[in-house]
Design a protein around this motif. Structure first.
Motif, short mmCIF file in Angstrom:
data_model
loop_
_atom_site.label_atom_id
_atom_site.label_comp_id
_atom_site.label_asym_id
_atom_site.label_seq_id
_atom_site.Cartn_x
_atom_site.Cartn_y
_atom_site.Cartn_z
N SER A 6 0.63 -1.22 -0.01
CA SER A 6 0.02 -0.15 0.10
C SER A 6 1.00 1.24 -0.03
N SER A 7 2.24 1.12 0.19
CA SER A 7 3.23 2.14 0.28
C SER A 7 3.49 2.61 -1.14
N SER A 8 4.08 3.92 -1.22
CA SER A 8 4.54 4.50 -2.38
C SER A 8 5.92 5.08 -2.02
N LEU A 9 6.76 4.89 -2.99
CA LEU A 9 8.31 5.60 -2.68
C LEU A 9 8.12 6.87 -3.89
N GLY A 10 8.75 7.91 -3.24
CA GLY A 10 8.68 9.18 -3.89
C GLY A 10 10.24 9.51 -4.14
N TRP A 11 10.58 10.15 -5.20
CA TRP A 11 11.95 10.99 -5.13
C TRP A 11 11.59 12.44 -5.46
N PHE A 12 12.14 13.23 -4.52
CA PHE A 12 12.11 14.91 -4.64
C PHE A 12 13.43 15.31 -4.82
N ARG A 13 13.69 16.71 -5.33
CA ARG A 13 14.82 17.18 -5.12
C ARG A 13 14.56 18.68 -4.71
N GLN A 14 15.76 19.24 -4.17
CA GLN A 14 15.63 20.53 -3.90
C GLN A 14 17.20 21.35 -4.31
N ALA A 15 16.80 22.20 -5.05
CA ALA A 15 17.99 23.13 -5.44
C ALA A 15 18.15 24.30 -4.39
N PRO A 16 19.32 24.78 -4.38
CA PRO A 16 19.68 25.77 -3.52
C PRO A 16 18.98 27.12 -3.68
N GLY A 17 18.09 27.41 -2.55
CA GLY A 17 17.31 28.73 -2.50
C GLY A 17 15.77 28.12 -3.02
N LYS A 18 15.60 27.04 -3.20
CA LYS A 18 14.15 26.56 -3.78
C LYS A 18 13.62 25.37 -2.89
N ARG A 40 11.69 22.29 -1.75
CA ARG A 40 11.64 20.82 -2.38
C ARG A 40 10.46 20.47 -3.05
N GLU A 41 10.94 19.94 -4.24
CA GLU A 41 9.77 19.63 -5.31
C GLU A 41 9.99 17.96 -5.68
N PHE A 42 8.49 17.67 -6.10
CA PHE A 42 8.21 16.46 -6.54
C PHE A 42 8.96 15.87 -7.64
N VAL A 43 9.46 14.68 -7.58
CA VAL A 43 10.13 14.31 -9.07
C VAL A 43 9.24 13.16 -9.79
N ALA A 44 9.22 12.07 -9.04
CA ALA A 44 8.46 11.00 -9.54
C ALA A 44 8.21 9.97 -8.31
N SER A 45 7.24 9.11 -8.53
CA SER A 45 6.74 8.08 -7.54
C SER A 45 6.24 6.89 -7.90
N ILE A 46 6.23 5.70 -7.25
CA ILE A 46 5.85 4.57 -7.81
C ILE A 46 5.19 3.95 -6.44
N ASN A 47 4.02 3.15 -6.80
CA ASN A 47 3.43 2.44 -5.74
C ASN A 47 4.00 0.99 -5.83
N TRP A 48 4.28 0.71 -4.35
CA TRP A 48 5.08 -0.56 -4.21
C TRP A 48 4.43 -1.62 -4.71
N GLY A 49 3.12 -2.05 -4.42
CA GLY A 49 2.29 -3.04 -4.87
C GLY A 49 1.88 -3.00 -6.43
N SER A 50 1.43 -2.22 -6.65
CA SER A 50 0.80 -2.15 -8.21
C SER A 50 1.81 -1.73 -9.17
N ARG A 51 2.92 -0.96 -8.85
CA ARG A 51 3.89 -0.42 -9.73
C ARG A 51 3.20 0.82 -10.42
N LEU A 98 5.68 6.93 1.77
CA LEU A 98 4.24 7.18 1.82
C LEU A 98 3.42 6.18 1.83
N THR A 99 2.74 6.16 2.97
CA THR A 99 1.60 5.14 2.75
C THR A 99 0.44 5.74 2.14
N GLY A 100 0.08 5.13 1.09
CA GLY A 100 -0.64 5.76 0.17
C GLY A 100 -0.41 5.98 -1.55
N SER A 101 -1.15 6.79 -2.08
CA SER A 101 -1.34 6.60 -3.65
C SER A 101 0.03 7.39 -4.06
N PRO A 102 0.53 6.90 -5.24
CA PRO A 102 1.76 7.63 -5.58
C PRO A 102 1.30 8.78 -6.39
#
Length: 123
Positions: free
Chosen positions: A30-42, A44-55, A98-102
């Protein structure tokens, strides 16, 4: 569960990198794994995510078609393959759980974070 991100580095524009995020424990379907990124002075922003079970995957428009997220259940690891890198991709990259949707992209919804890995793209 603890997350350990790795794979960052310094590359030229157009090059590729693969980031890894290893979990110290089992990740539930039921969990999702996400990638975020943070540039200097900005922020943190979302990049991509995947649900562990459904892909099921979800990408920010800025990386769609260039980045690919995947997971290896045997290794409890999620990957971010980054191709055609641009200078604007330069940032510290973080993985988070995250426990939840990607499709949930707000960083505040992700409760477990790995340490960052620096990606630097020069022109």
């Amino acid at each position: 569960v603890q997350l350990q991100a790795s794979g960052g580095g310094s590359v030229q524009a157009g090059d590729s990198l693969r980031l890894s995020c290893a979990s110290s424990g089992r990740i539930f379907s039921s969990s999702s794994l996400g990638w975020f990124r943070q540039a200097p002075g900005k922020d943190r922003e979302f990049v991509a995510s995947i649900n562990w079970g459904s892909r099921s995957t979800f990408y920010d428009q800025s990386v769609k078609g260039r980045f690919a997220i995947s997971r290896d259940t045997a290794k409890n690891t999620v990957y971010l393959q980054m191709n055609s890198l641009r200078p604007e991709d330069t940032a510290v990259y973080y993985c988070a759980l995250l426990t939840g949707s990607p499709y949930i992209t707000g960083p505040a919804n992700y409760k477990i974070w790995g340490q960052g890995t620096q990606v630097t793209v020069s022109s």
